[in-house]
Design a protein around this motif. Sequence first.
Motif, PDB file in Angstrom:
ATOM      1  N   HIS A  74      33.096  40.650  46.182  1.00  0.00           N
ATOM      2  CA  HIS A  74      34.418  40.201  46.586  1.00  0.00           C
ATOM      3  C   HIS A  74      35.312  41.364  47.014  1.00  0.00           C
ATOM      4  O   HIS A  74      36.331  41.160  47.658  1.00  0.00           O
ATOM      5  CB  HIS A  74      35.096  39.450  45.440  1.00  0.00           C
ATOM      6  CG  HIS A  74      34.453  38.158  45.119  1.00  0.00           C
ATOM      7  ND1 HIS A  74      33.419  38.056  44.217  1.00  0.00           N
ATOM      8  CD2 HIS A  74      34.658  36.913  45.594  1.00  0.00           C
ATOM      9  CE1 HIS A  74      33.043  36.784  44.144  1.00  0.00           C
ATOM     10  NE2 HIS A  74      33.776  36.079  44.972  1.00  0.00           N
ATOM     11  N   VAL A  75      34.952  42.551  46.635  1.00  0.00           N
ATOM     12  CA  VAL A  75      35.802  43.714  46.878  1.00  0.00           C
ATOM     13  C   VAL A  75      35.467  44.418  48.181  1.00  0.00           C
ATOM     14  O   VAL A  75      36.353  44.855  48.909  1.00  0.00           O
ATOM     15  CB  VAL A  75      35.683  44.717  45.700  1.00  0.00           C
ATOM     16  CG1 VAL A  75      36.545  45.934  45.935  1.00  0.00           C
ATOM     17  CG2 VAL A  75      36.064  44.049  44.399  1.00  0.00           C
ATOM     18  N   ASN A  77      39.057  45.442  33.943  1.00  0.00           N
ATOM     19  CA  ASN A  77      37.826  46.169  33.673  1.00  0.00           C
ATOM     20  C   ASN A  77      36.732  45.966  34.717  1.00  0.00           C
ATOM     21  O   ASN A  77      35.602  46.383  34.508  1.00  0.00           O
ATOM     22  CB  ASN A  77      37.285  45.766  32.297  1.00  0.00           C
ATOM     23  CG  ASN A  77      38.253  46.128  31.203  1.00  0.00           C
ATOM     24  OD1 ASN A  77      38.789  47.222  31.199  1.00  0.00           O
ATOM     25  ND2 ASN A  77      38.494  45.212  30.295  1.00  0.00           N
ATOM     26  N   GLY A  78      37.063  45.342  35.828  1.00  0.00           N
ATOM     27  CA  GLY A  78      36.053  45.077  36.845  1.00  0.00           C
ATOM     28  C   GLY A  78      35.755  46.301  37.703  1.00  0.00           C
ATOM     29  O   GLY A  78      36.510  47.284  37.718  1.00  0.00           O
ATOM     30  N   LYS A 102      37.636  50.729  39.970  1.00  0.00           N
ATOM     31  CA  LYS A 102      36.994  52.015  40.263  1.00  0.00           C
ATOM     32  C   LYS A 102      36.808  52.208  41.772  1.00  0.00           C
ATOM     33  O   LYS A 102      37.061  53.281  42.313  1.00  0.00           O
ATOM     34  CB  LYS A 102      35.647  52.084  39.542  1.00  0.00           C
ATOM     35  CG  LYS A 102      34.886  53.347  39.773  1.00  0.00           C
ATOM     36  CD  LYS A 102      35.455  54.469  38.959  1.00  0.00           C
ATOM     37  CE  LYS A 102      34.557  55.703  39.089  1.00  0.00           C
ATOM     38  NZ  LYS A 102      35.229  56.900  38.708  1.00  0.00           N
ATOM     39  N   LEU A 103      36.376  51.165  42.463  1.00  0.00           N
ATOM     40  CA  LEU A 103      36.125  51.262  43.896  1.00  0.00           C
ATOM     41  C   LEU A 103      37.389  51.521  44.711  1.00  0.00           C
ATOM     42  O   LEU A 103      37.336  52.110  45.783  1.00  0.00           O
ATOM     43  CB  LEU A 103      35.452  49.986  44.405  1.00  0.00           C
ATOM     44  CG  LEU A 103      34.029  49.743  43.912  1.00  0.00           C
ATOM     45  CD1 LEU A 103      33.559  48.356  44.330  1.00  0.00           C
ATOM     46  CD2 LEU A 103      33.085  50.818  44.429  1.00  0.00           C
ATOM     47  N   TYR A 108      47.529  49.078  42.433  1.00  0.00           N
ATOM     48  CA  TYR A 108      46.538  48.176  41.834  1.00  0.00           C
ATOM     49  C   TYR A 108      47.153  47.529  40.601  1.00  0.00           C
ATOM     50  O   TYR A 108      47.707  48.206  39.746  1.00  0.00           O
ATOM     51  CB  TYR A 108      45.290  48.966  41.433  1.00  0.00           C
ATOM     52  CG  TYR A 108      44.196  48.102  40.880  1.00  0.00           C
ATOM     53  CD1 TYR A 108      43.228  47.573  41.716  1.00  0.00           C
ATOM     54  CD2 TYR A 108      44.142  47.791  39.521  1.00  0.00           C
ATOM     55  CE1 TYR A 108      42.219  46.760  41.211  1.00  0.00           C
ATOM     56  CE2 TYR A 108      43.139  46.975  39.014  1.00  0.00           C
ATOM     57  CZ  TYR A 108      42.178  46.477  39.867  1.00  0.00           C
ATOM     58  OH  TYR A 108      41.193  45.672  39.366  1.00  0.00           O
ATOM     59  N   TYR A 109      47.041  46.210  40.514  1.00  0.00           N
ATOM     60  CA  TYR A 109      47.563  45.460  39.384  1.00  0.00           C
ATOM     61  C   TYR A 109      46.403  44.748  38.703  1.00  0.00           C
ATOM     62  O   TYR A 109      45.770  43.888  39.301  1.00  0.00           O
ATOM     63  CB  TYR A 109      48.611  44.438  39.842  1.00  0.00           C
ATOM     64  CG  TYR A 109      49.705  45.078  40.646  1.00  0.00           C
ATOM     65  CD1 TYR A 109      50.783  45.686  40.021  1.00  0.00           C
ATOM     66  CD2 TYR A 109      49.630  45.118  42.036  1.00  0.00           C
ATOM     67  CE1 TYR A 109      51.775  46.308  40.760  1.00  0.00           C
ATOM     68  CE2 TYR A 109      50.620  45.737  42.782  1.00  0.00           C
ATOM     69  CZ  TYR A 109      51.689  46.326  42.142  1.00  0.00           C
ATOM     70  OH  TYR A 109      52.665  46.940  42.875  1.00  0.00           O
ATOM     71  N   GLY A 110      46.124  45.142  37.476  1.00  0.00           N
ATOM     72  CA  GLY A 110      45.033  44.531  36.734  1.00  0.00           C
ATOM     73  C   GLY A 110      45.491  43.294  36.001  1.00  0.00           C
ATOM     74  O   GLY A 110      46.605  43.243  35.483  1.00  0.00           O
ATOM     75  N   ILE A 111      44.626  42.293  35.988  1.00  0.00           N
ATOM     76  CA  ILE A 111      44.910  41.082  35.224  1.00  0.00           C
ATOM     77  C   ILE A 111      43.771  40.850  34.237  1.00  0.00           C
ATOM     78  O   ILE A 111      42.683  41.371  34.387  1.00  0.00           O
ATOM     79  CB  ILE A 111      45.105  39.844  36.133  1.00  0.00           C
ATOM     80  CG1 ILE A 111      43.853  39.575  36.969  1.00  0.00           C
ATOM     81  CG2 ILE A 111      46.333  40.016  37.011  1.00  0.00           C
ATOM     82  CD1 ILE A 111      43.905  38.270  37.728  1.00  0.00           C
ATOM     83  N   PHE A 112      44.051  40.052  33.243  1.00  0.00           N
ATOM     84  CA  PHE A 112      43.075  39.749  32.206  1.00  0.00           C
ATOM     85  C   PHE A 112      42.180  38.599  32.634  1.00  0.00           C
ATOM     86  O   PHE A 112      42.609  37.704  33.348  1.00  0.00           O
ATOM     87  CB  PHE A 112      43.790  39.355  30.906  1.00  0.00           C
ATOM     88  CG  PHE A 112      44.565  40.476  30.296  1.00  0.00           C
ATOM     89  CD1 PHE A 112      43.963  41.352  29.414  1.00  0.00           C
ATOM     90  CD2 PHE A 112      45.902  40.659  30.601  1.00  0.00           C
ATOM     91  CE1 PHE A 112      44.677  42.393  28.846  1.00  0.00           C
ATOM     92  CE2 PHE A 112      46.610  41.696  30.034  1.00  0.00           C
ATOM     93  CZ  PHE A 112      46.005  42.564  29.161  1.00  0.00           C
TER      94      PHE A 112
END
Length: 75
Positions: free
Chosen positions: A14-15, A39-40, A44-45, A53-57
């Motif tokens: 998907h990235v 944590n996906g 890193k990519l 970048y906004y991380g979600i759970f």
Amino acid sequence: MKKIVLTGGGTAGHVTPNIALIPTLKKEGYDIHYIGSYNGIEKKLLEDMDIPYYGIFDTITEDSKERFEKELLYA
């Protein structure tokens, strides 16, 4: 300035299309933001892409909801 939010996560499948689009979107003058998992592999990519970048759970808890809302409000 034009803005765009890209998203996708958990797997590189998907990235990678988003990564391919980013240089063109930057050339076109877009302000790019990315939402993915904390944590996906996408985190890193995208490290060297110079975009917020906004991380979600993966699982929503009251704590994660509050943290996500704060990140969106101050983005």
